[in-house]
Scaffold this active site. Structure first.
Site, PDB file in Angstrom:
ATOM      1  N   TRP A 134      -5.345   7.187  51.636  1.00  0.00           N
ATOM      2  CA  TRP A 134      -6.313   6.862  52.730  1.00  0.00           C
ATOM      3  C   TRP A 134      -7.421   7.464  51.480  1.00  0.00           C
ATOM      4  O   TRP A 134      -8.272   6.696  51.687  1.00  0.00           O
ATOM      5  CB  TRP A 134      -6.063   7.227  53.554  1.00  0.00           C
ATOM      6  CG  TRP A 134      -4.533   6.621  53.728  1.00  0.00           C
ATOM      7  CD1 TRP A 134      -3.511   7.110  55.207  1.00  0.00           C
ATOM      8  CD2 TRP A 134      -4.944   4.798  55.038  1.00  0.00           C
ATOM      9  NE1 TRP A 134      -2.535   6.242  55.136  1.00  0.00           N
ATOM     10  CE2 TRP A 134      -3.213   4.820  54.967  1.00  0.00           C
ATOM     11  CE3 TRP A 134      -5.471   4.175  54.779  1.00  0.00           C
ATOM     12  CZ2 TRP A 134      -2.788   3.646  55.786  1.00  0.00           C
ATOM     13  CZ3 TRP A 134      -4.831   2.889  55.297  1.00  0.00           C
ATOM     14  CH2 TRP A 134      -3.785   2.083  55.548  1.00  0.00           C
ATOM     15  N   ASP A 192     -11.653  11.623  57.626  1.00  0.00           N
ATOM     16  CA  ASP A 192     -10.872  11.233  58.086  1.00  0.00           C
ATOM     17  C   ASP A 192      -9.707  11.590  59.139  1.00  0.00           C
ATOM     18  O   ASP A 192      -8.239  12.429  58.022  1.00  0.00           O
ATOM     19  CB  ASP A 192      -9.865  10.680  57.335  1.00  0.00           C
ATOM     20  CG  ASP A 192      -9.007   9.344  58.001  1.00  0.00           C
ATOM     21  OD1 ASP A 192      -9.017   9.612  58.909  1.00  0.00           O
ATOM     22  OD2 ASP A 192      -8.518   8.209  56.441  1.00  0.00           O
ATOM     23  N   LYS A 205      -2.948   6.344  65.771  1.00  0.00           N
ATOM     24  CA  LYS A 205      -1.321   7.545  65.229  1.00  0.00           C
ATOM     25  C   LYS A 205      -1.309   8.818  66.902  1.00  0.00           C
ATOM     26  O   LYS A 205      -0.167   8.817  66.784  1.00  0.00           O
ATOM     27  CB  LYS A 205      -1.734   7.982  64.397  1.00  0.00           C
ATOM     28  CG  LYS A 205      -2.532   7.518  62.620  1.00  0.00           C
ATOM     29  CD  LYS A 205      -1.275   6.496  62.019  1.00  0.00           C
ATOM     30  CE  LYS A 205      -1.260   5.581  61.052  1.00  0.00           C
ATOM     31  NZ  LYS A 205      -2.650   5.505  60.613  1.00  0.00           N
TER      32      LYS A 205
HETATM   33  C1  LIG Z   1      -3.354   4.661  59.074  1.00  0.00           C
HETATM   34  C2  LIG Z   1      -4.364   5.552  58.690  1.00  0.00           C
HETATM   35  C3  LIG Z   1      -5.705   5.333  57.926  1.00  0.00           C
HETATM   36  C4  LIG Z   1      -5.557   3.034  58.339  1.00  0.00           C
HETATM   37  O1  LIG Z   1      -5.919   3.066  59.349  1.00  0.00           O
HETATM   38  P1  LIG Z   1      -6.942   1.583  59.715  1.00  0.00           P
HETATM   39  O2  LIG Z   1      -7.365   1.949  61.709  1.00  0.00           O
HETATM   40  O3  LIG Z   1      -5.670   1.109  60.124  1.00  0.00           O
HETATM   41  O4  LIG Z   1      -7.717   1.069  59.234  1.00  0.00           O
HETATM   42  C5  LIG Z   1      -6.701   5.386  57.314  1.00  0.00           C
HETATM   43  N1  LIG Z   1      -6.705   7.031  57.278  1.00  0.00           N
HETATM   44  C6  LIG Z   1      -5.116   8.201  57.853  1.00  0.00           C
HETATM   45  C7  LIG Z   1      -5.076   8.573  57.158  1.00  0.00           C
HETATM   46  C8  LIG Z   1      -4.380   6.686  58.294  1.00  0.00           C
HETATM   47  O5  LIG Z   1      -4.146   7.922  58.884  1.00  0.00           O
END
Ligand SMILES: *Cc1c(COP(=O)(O)O)cnc(C)c1O
Length: 355
Positions: free
Chosen positions: A99, A166, A190
């Protein structure tokens, strides 16, 4: 019977979130119409949206001068929205996984980037620590929890420039000192809600400084000004997020959740370290509390499918590791009950005895 849901995302949600949202689907607060059918421009839904941002502020202790907004597009849209709004000259990125790499790739479209450190050569099994954050960059981007590789940055970093984080997969799992960040974002699927809503916590004073034109929908200021209602927000996921946040508040907030998460993850790591069949895949000090990766020891490698089937029979779902790591990954998000961890540990012990 509910399965033990170890999926990495979308993932397990509190039973209360599921049940309350289901009820509202049929009848939203006695209006006689369902949550999927209401207008977002109603007093009832405006109250839901306000409660969502109020609970964010309360539970994360967000200081004055920050806005909380809810958007579509997933965390992946933030990979470009962050540089669109914040990158004028240069941006710094810490590369700790898939990511983080994707976020860096998008930033390159907007200006100069520096990868201050990367653990890619070691398949992202650790968090780099010896690096210097360039003071002339506009921001420093990190991924606090690496969902695929199972590593996590456990502290709020000190940085001479604004930190952009993030936090898709560890938001609300521990207390965070928001004042140490310029911007925090994440997809909800998540630890918060079903897929479809993305949260952004942003320090207002960072905005409006880039010289480029920003399309209206991609400008954070648009959504701050209109209280996340510039266009139709994802009504159902926002409602579900509020249910999860109420549940979290009733349990004692992020500090109580952090204690529980340490206990849950601690039990599973202890078993991984003890069991003769398995070992962990990451540096011990960087082990994630949310995504726990483990593989079979070399001499037992051929038992992978067998253990997967065994765990499946015992009601476990989603423990297959990501293809870039292999083995197994147990995602142990806030809503995963301790019983699920205990059941997995029992399965590992029973499997060990049989071999
Ligand atoms: C799942 C995830 C993403 C992607 O998320 P989307 O909402 O599917 O774009 C980005 N960063 C991390 C750390 C993730 O776990």
């Amino acid at each position: 019977m509910r399965k033990y849901n170890f999926n990495a995302g979308p993932s397990v949600l509190p039973q209360e979130t599921v049940v309350n949202t289901m009820k509202a689907m049929q009848d939203f607060e006695g209006t006689g119409i369902g949550l999927m059918e209401i207008s977002h421009r109603t007093k009832g839904f405006e109250a839901v949206m306000n409660e969502a941002s109020d609970l964010f502020k309360e539970l994360l202790n967000i200081p004055e001068g920050y806005s909380v907004i809810f958007l579509g597009g997933g965390a992946s849209l933030q990979f470009c929205m962050v540089p669109y709004n914040l990158l004028e000259k240069k941006a710094a990125y810490l590369n700790t996984g898939t990511w983080a790499s994707k976020a860096l790739k998008e930033a390159k479209l907007f200006g100069e980037t520096v990868e201050v450190a990367s653990s890619k050569a070691a398949n992202f099994t650790y968090i780099p620590k010896d690096y210097v954050i360039p003071t002339d960059a506009d921001y420093f981007h990190i991924t606090t929890n690496n969902t695929i590789f199972g590593t996590e940055i456990h502290t709020d970093l000190d940085s001479p420039i604004p930190v952009v984080a993030d936090m898709s997969s560890d938001i609300f799992s521990r207390p965070v000192d928001v004042s140490k960040y310029g911007l925090i974002y994440g997809g909800a699927q998540k630890n918060l809600a079903p897929a479809g809503v993305t949260f952004v916590i942003v320090k207002d004073s960072l905005l409006g400084k880039v010289s480029r034109q920003i399309p209206t929908m991609l400008d954070y200021r648009t959504h701050i000004k209109d209280g996340s209602m510039f266009n139709t927000p994802p009504v159902v996921p926002v409602y579900a997020a509020v249910q999860t946040l109420r549940w979290l508040k009733n349990l004692g907030g992020v500090e109580a959740m952090y204690q529980l998460n340490k206990e849950k993850a601690g039990l599973l790591y202890e078993e991984i370290d003890r069991n003769k069949l398995f070992h962990g895949t990451t540096a011990v000090e960087d082990r994630s509390l949310m995504n726990i990766c483990f593989v079979l020891n070399d001499e037992y490698k051929d038992l992978e499918d067998e253990f997967y089937q065994f765990a499946t029979q015992k009601g476990m779902v989603g423990i297959k590791g990501h293809r870039s790591v292999g083995g197994f990954r147990a995602s142990t998000y806030n809503a995963l009950p301790k019983e699920a961890i205990v059941a997995l540990i029992d399965a590992m012990q029973e499997f060990e005895k049989a071999h």
